[in-house]
Scaffold this active site. Structure first.
Site, PDB file in Angstrom:
ATOM      1  CB  THR A 198      -0.779  -0.221   1.137  1.00 46.36           C
ATOM      2  OG1 THR A 198      -1.404   1.225   1.566  1.00 46.36           O
ATOM      3  CG2 THR A 198      -0.532  -0.525   2.466  1.00 46.36           C
ATOM      4  CG  ASP A 199      -0.725   4.853  -0.948  1.00 44.58           C
ATOM      5  OD1 ASP A 199      -1.539   4.300  -0.174  1.00 44.58           O
ATOM      6  OD2 ASP A 199      -1.795   5.780  -1.241  1.00 44.58           O
ATOM      7  CD  GLU A 200      -3.436   3.339   4.741  1.00 43.02           C
ATOM      8  OE1 GLU A 200      -3.397   2.990   5.395  1.00 43.02           O
ATOM      9  OE2 GLU A 200      -4.465   3.473   4.260  1.00 43.02           O
ATOM     10  CE1 TYR A 254      -3.391  -2.748   6.063  1.00 41.21           C
ATOM     11  CE2 TYR A 254      -2.771  -0.112   5.317  1.00 41.21           C
ATOM     12  CZ  TYR A 254      -3.131  -1.456   4.330  1.00 41.21           C
ATOM     13  OH  TYR A 254      -3.288  -1.781   3.197  1.00 41.21           O
ATOM     14  CE  LYS A 290      -0.033  -4.630   2.491  1.00 42.47           C
ATOM     15  NZ  LYS A 290      -0.382  -5.728   2.022  1.00 42.47           N
TER      16      LYS A 290
HETATM   17  P1  NAD Z   1      -9.703  -7.689   1.982  1.00 44.66           P
HETATM   18  O1  NAD Z   1     -10.002  -6.718   3.602  1.00 44.66           O
HETATM   19  O2  NAD Z   1     -11.296  -7.521   0.792  1.00 44.66           O
HETATM   20  O3  NAD Z   1      -9.494  -9.413   1.725  1.00 44.66           O
HETATM   21  C1  NAD Z   1      -8.191  -9.646   2.991  1.00 44.66           C
HETATM   22  C2  NAD Z   1      -8.397 -10.795   2.236  1.00 44.66           C
HETATM   23  O4  NAD Z   1      -7.734 -11.592   2.847  1.00 44.66           O
HETATM   24  C3  NAD Z   1     -10.163 -11.641   2.601  1.00 44.66           C
HETATM   25  O5  NAD Z   1     -10.018 -12.514   1.627  1.00 44.66           O
HETATM   26  C4  NAD Z   1      -9.455 -12.731   3.644  1.00 44.66           C
HETATM   27  O6  NAD Z   1     -10.014 -13.317   3.752  1.00 44.66           O
HETATM   28  C5  NAD Z   1      -7.997 -12.966   3.571  1.00 44.66           C
HETATM   29  N1  NAD Z   1      -7.255 -13.025   5.145  1.00 44.66           N
HETATM   30  C6  NAD Z   1      -6.742 -12.458   5.554  1.00 44.66           C
HETATM   31  N2  NAD Z   1      -6.168 -12.734   6.731  1.00 44.66           N
HETATM   32  C7  NAD Z   1      -6.453 -13.735   6.184  1.00 44.66           C
HETATM   33  C8  NAD Z   1      -5.499 -15.368   6.628  1.00 44.66           C
HETATM   34  N3  NAD Z   1      -4.106 -14.982   8.190  1.00 44.66           N
HETATM   35  N4  NAD Z   1      -4.700 -16.460   5.787  1.00 44.66           N
HETATM   36  C9  NAD Z   1      -5.370 -16.166   4.640  1.00 44.66           C
HETATM   37  N5  NAD Z   1      -6.030 -15.227   3.997  1.00 44.66           N
HETATM   38  C10 NAD Z   1      -7.338 -14.124   4.671  1.00 44.66           C
HETATM   39  O7  NAD Z   1      -8.534  -5.985   1.290  1.00 44.66           O
HETATM   40  P2  NAD Z   1      -8.275  -6.036  -0.122  1.00 44.66           P
HETATM   41  O8  NAD Z   1      -8.688  -4.812   0.226  1.00 44.66           O
HETATM   42  O9  NAD Z   1      -8.659  -6.860  -0.872  1.00 44.66           O
HETATM   43  O10 NAD Z   1      -6.195  -5.667  -0.270  1.00 44.66           O
HETATM   44  C11 NAD Z   1      -5.972  -6.708  -0.940  1.00 44.66           C
HETATM   45  C12 NAD Z   1      -4.489  -6.482  -0.151  1.00 44.66           C
HETATM   46  O11 NAD Z   1      -4.214  -5.139  -1.042  1.00 44.66           O
HETATM   47  C13 NAD Z   1      -3.666  -6.094   0.555  1.00 44.66           C
HETATM   48  O12 NAD Z   1      -2.472  -6.416   1.342  1.00 44.66           O
HETATM   49  C14 NAD Z   1      -4.118  -5.134   1.044  1.00 44.66           C
HETATM   50  O13 NAD Z   1      -3.015  -3.948   2.205  1.00 44.66           O
HETATM   51  C15 NAD Z   1      -4.001  -3.881  -0.319  1.00 44.66           C
HETATM   52  N6  NAD Z   1      -3.855  -2.978  -0.393  1.00 44.66           N
HETATM   53  C16 NAD Z   1      -5.620  -2.261  -0.586  1.00 44.66           C
HETATM   54  C17 NAD Z   1      -5.680  -1.670  -0.996  1.00 44.66           C
HETATM   55  C18 NAD Z   1      -7.274  -0.782  -0.725  1.00 44.66           C
HETATM   56  O14 NAD Z   1      -7.558   0.147  -1.316  1.00 44.66           O
HETATM   57  N7  NAD Z   1      -8.437  -2.460  -0.697  1.00 44.66           N
HETATM   58  C19 NAD Z   1      -4.623  -0.225  -1.879  1.00 44.66           C
HETATM   59  C20 NAD Z   1      -3.336  -0.241  -1.705  1.00 44.66           C
HETATM   60  C21 NAD Z   1      -3.242  -2.564  -1.032  1.00 44.66           C
HETATM   61  O1  DAU Z   2      -3.999   4.325   0.125  1.00 39.51           O
HETATM   62  C1  DAU Z   2      -4.385   2.351  -0.121  1.00 39.51           C
HETATM   63  C2  DAU Z   2      -5.222   1.609   1.510  1.00 39.51           C
HETATM   64  O2  DAU Z   2      -6.382   2.612   1.581  1.00 39.51           O
HETATM   65  C3  DAU Z   2      -5.186   0.669   1.246  1.00 39.51           C
HETATM   66  O3  DAU Z   2      -3.696   0.448   1.896  1.00 39.51           O
HETATM   67  C4  DAU Z   2      -6.459   0.418   2.625  1.00 39.51           C
HETATM   68  O4  DAU Z   2      -6.523  -1.117   2.734  1.00 39.51           O
HETATM   69  C5  DAU Z   2      -7.654   1.229   1.948  1.00 39.51           C
HETATM   70  O5  DAU Z   2      -8.526   0.696   2.921  1.00 39.51           O
HETATM   71  C6  DAU Z   2      -7.906   2.104   2.111  1.00 39.51           C
HETATM   72  O6  DAU Z   2      -7.355   3.236   3.231  1.00 39.51           O
HETATM   73  P1  DAU Z   2      -7.655   4.019   3.923  1.00 39.51           P
HETATM   74  O7  DAU Z   2      -8.346   4.336   5.465  1.00 39.51           O
HETATM   75  O8  DAU Z   2      -7.740   5.147   2.826  1.00 39.51           O
HETATM   76  O9  DAU Z   2      -9.817   4.099   3.598  1.00 39.51           O
HETATM   77  P2  DAU Z   2     -10.936   4.754   4.223  1.00 39.51           P
HETATM   78  O10 DAU Z   2     -11.754   3.607   2.920  1.00 39.51           O
HETATM   79  O11 DAU Z   2     -11.157   3.734   5.100  1.00 39.51           O
HETATM   80  O12 DAU Z   2     -10.759   5.880   4.705  1.00 39.51           O
HETATM   81  C7  DAU Z   2     -10.765   6.918   3.057  1.00 39.51           C
HETATM   82  C8  DAU Z   2     -11.103   8.349   3.530  1.00 39.51           C
HETATM   83  O13 DAU Z   2     -12.336   8.350   4.395  1.00 39.51           O
HETATM   84  C9  DAU Z   2      -9.885   8.226   4.572  1.00 39.51           C
HETATM   85  O14 DAU Z   2      -9.427   9.855   4.877  1.00 39.51           O
HETATM   86  C10 DAU Z   2     -10.679   8.523   6.139  1.00 39.51           C
HETATM   87  C11 DAU Z   2     -12.585   8.449   5.284  1.00 39.51           C
HETATM   88  N1  DAU Z   2     -13.673   8.189   5.895  1.00 39.51           N
HETATM   89  C12 DAU Z   2     -13.280   6.523   5.995  1.00 39.51           C
HETATM   90  C13 DAU Z   2     -14.613   5.926   6.433  1.00 39.51           C
HETATM   91  C14 DAU Z   2     -14.831   4.312   6.893  1.00 39.51           C
HETATM   92  C15 DAU Z   2     -14.804   8.425   6.459  1.00 39.51           C
HETATM   93  O15 DAU Z   2     -14.120  10.206   6.079  1.00 39.51           O
HETATM   94  N2  DAU Z   2     -15.621   8.179   6.727  1.00 39.51           N
HETATM   95  C16 DAU Z   2     -15.506   6.559   6.666  1.00 39.51           C
HETATM   96  O16 DAU Z   2     -16.782   6.502   7.830  1.00 39.51           O
END
Ligand code: NAD
Ligand code: DAU
Length: 358
Positions: free
Chosen positions: A136-138, A162, A166
């Site tokens: 992630t970019d975080e 988180y 990562k």
């Molecule tokens: P998600 O939470 O939707 O899915 C995570 C999956 O991992 C689920 O299917 C869960 O059952 C599985 N999992 C969790 N713990 C596990 C374990 N111990 N063993 C096996 N499986 C397990 O997450 P996502 O949003 O699809 O993100 C996927 C990946 O991409 C993550 O590594 C996250 O850090 C990264 N990522 C997410 C975003 C985003 O915006 N969602 C952006 C950048 C990177």
């Molecule tokens: O940047 C990549 C990341 O983006 C991934 O690594 C994470 O897995 C993914 O969850 C996401 O993280 P964020 O914290 O940026 O996403 P989220 O959707 O939780 O929140 C987006 C923005 O919106 C953040 O500034 C918090 C805000 N927010 C979120 C929720 C859930 C609100 O204002 N209200 C809300 O109820």
């Protein structure tokens, strides 16, 4: 025939990736999806491919060394695409421990099992084997100042449990590439949105609440900025990195689409009103008065923005889906899959929502 071991494929990005890959490569690849099916993993996300000859599901925890080692022993794995993680920042603030277990220890176990399966006696690896660590970019922290961006060279500065977990996982992958010349790439992506996203994350939560006429919780002043990428574009980038990137390289992936949270919420409301038919009763309660500014997230990162210059220069990848189009595709998907949303918001989700937002 290449065999892909995908971890976390029942989650949001993983399931979109599997749909994309089976659609693109059909029977010429095999995907083994290893997922523990936590609250975020949902077999319904893969209902359409469950009988595909190139798809196999294994329910396993990535921290279960024996099970993961057995999967490597029983299959000639070419690529590992490592998505499995705890992914929600708010949950990490509430309960950090499982984030360290899954994201750090789980990644270490995946690395060890892949290394054991792939490393030859002379310490080299067969050509073509590769581990893609999806991050992630975080990990880069929070940007201050306009026109600043995250580059692959930006120092790590994780600020939530988180992102710290990562970052820890990324460091382990880096150390394996350095120490064992372990064949890997790391990708650091910005915020994804699209089908199958669990409604704990901003965009699906706002869509769901607005359709139900519930308040739309916006943290703090709503001026926090994220760089949104349509999930299919992320899947395409991961495929390109797998096929074409030189070993040991890291790539930042982003949408070139910075928006404040409050803008996102207003765009969703306006798009819902535009897309719903006039006789849909939900139109009566969807309006900007639903927006509710609520307590801020602890340690909330102000702005993320990726400079995806390197992936463009090396691999020719650019985001293809503009936000105006991507958000319509996403909303259309949630319209067509209301049963999916009802299923994931019944049961435990209600308790989570009460705890988080009350
Ligand atoms: P998600 O939470 O939707 O899915 C995570 C999956 O991992 C689920 O299917 C869960 O059952 C599985 N999992 C969790 N713990 C596990 C374990 N111990 N063993 C096996 N499986 C397990 O997450 P996502 O949003 O699809 O993100 C996927 C990946 O991409 C993550 O590594 C996250 O850090 C990264 N990522 C997410 C975003 C985003 O915006 N969602 C952006 C950048 C990177
Ligand atoms: O940047 C990549 C990341 O983006 C991934 O690594 C994470 O897995 C993914 O969850 C996401 O993280 P964020 O914290 O940026 O996403 P989220 O959707 O939780 O929140 C987006 C923005 O919106 C953040 O500034 C918090 C805000 N927010 C979120 C929720 C859930 C609100 O204002 N209200 C809300 O109820």
């Amino acid at each position: 025939m290449k065999t892909y071991l995908v971890t976390g494929g029942a989650g949001f990005i993983g399931s979109n990736y599997i749909h994309y890959m089976l659609g693109k490569y059909g029977n010429s690849i095999k995907i083994i999806n290893v997922d523990a099916l936590t609250y975020a993993g949902n077999p319904e996300n893969l209902e359409a491919v469950k009988d595909h000859p190139g798809y196999e599901f294994v329910k396993a925890d990535i921290c279960d060394k024996e099970k993961i080692a057995a999967i490597f022993a029983e299959n000639d794995i070419d690529f590992v695409i490592h998505f499995a993680a705890e992914s929600h920042v708010d949950r990490s603030i509430d309960a950090p421990e499982v984030f360290v277990r899954t994201n750090v220890l789980g990644t270490l176990i995946m690395l060890n099992c892949a290394r054991k399966a792939w490393e030859k006696e002379d310490g080299t690896y067969p050509i073509g084997k590769k581990f893609i660590h999806v991050s992630t970019d975080e990990v880069y922290g929070s940007l201050t100042g306009e026109n600043t961006f995250f580059y692959e060279t930006t120092p790590y500065d994780p600020r939530s449990p988180y992102s710290a977990s990562k970052a820890g996982a990324d460091m382990l992958v880096r150390s394996y590439m350095e120490t064992y010349k372990f064949p890997a790439n790391i990708t650091n992506c910005s915020n994804n949105y699209g089908p199958y996203q669990f409604p704990e994350k901003l965009i699906p939560l706002i869509i769901n609440n607005a359709l139900l006429g519930k308040k739309l919780p916006v943290y703090g002043d709503g001026k926090y900025v994220r760089d949104w990428l349509y999930v299919l574009d992320h899947a395409k980038a991961i495929d390109l990195v797998t096929q074409k990137a030189a070993l040991f390289e890291t790539y930042n992936i982003g949408g070139k689409n910075e928006k404040q949270n409050i803008e996102i919420v207003k765009i969703i409301l306006d798009t819902l009103l535009d897309m719903l038919p006039d006789d849909d009763s939900r139109k009566k309660h969807i309006n900007h008065d639903l927006i509710a500014f609520v307590s801020d997230r602890k340690g909330h990162d102000r702005r993320y923005a990726i400079a995806p210059d390197k992936i463009k220069a090396d691999l020719g990848w650019e985001p293809e889906t503009m936000f105006a189009e991507g958000i319509r595709l996403t909303i259309a998907w949630y319209f067509e899959n209301s049963a999916w949303m009802e299923n994931v918001t019944s049961g435990d989700y209600q308790a989570y929502y009460e705890k988080m937002y009350k």
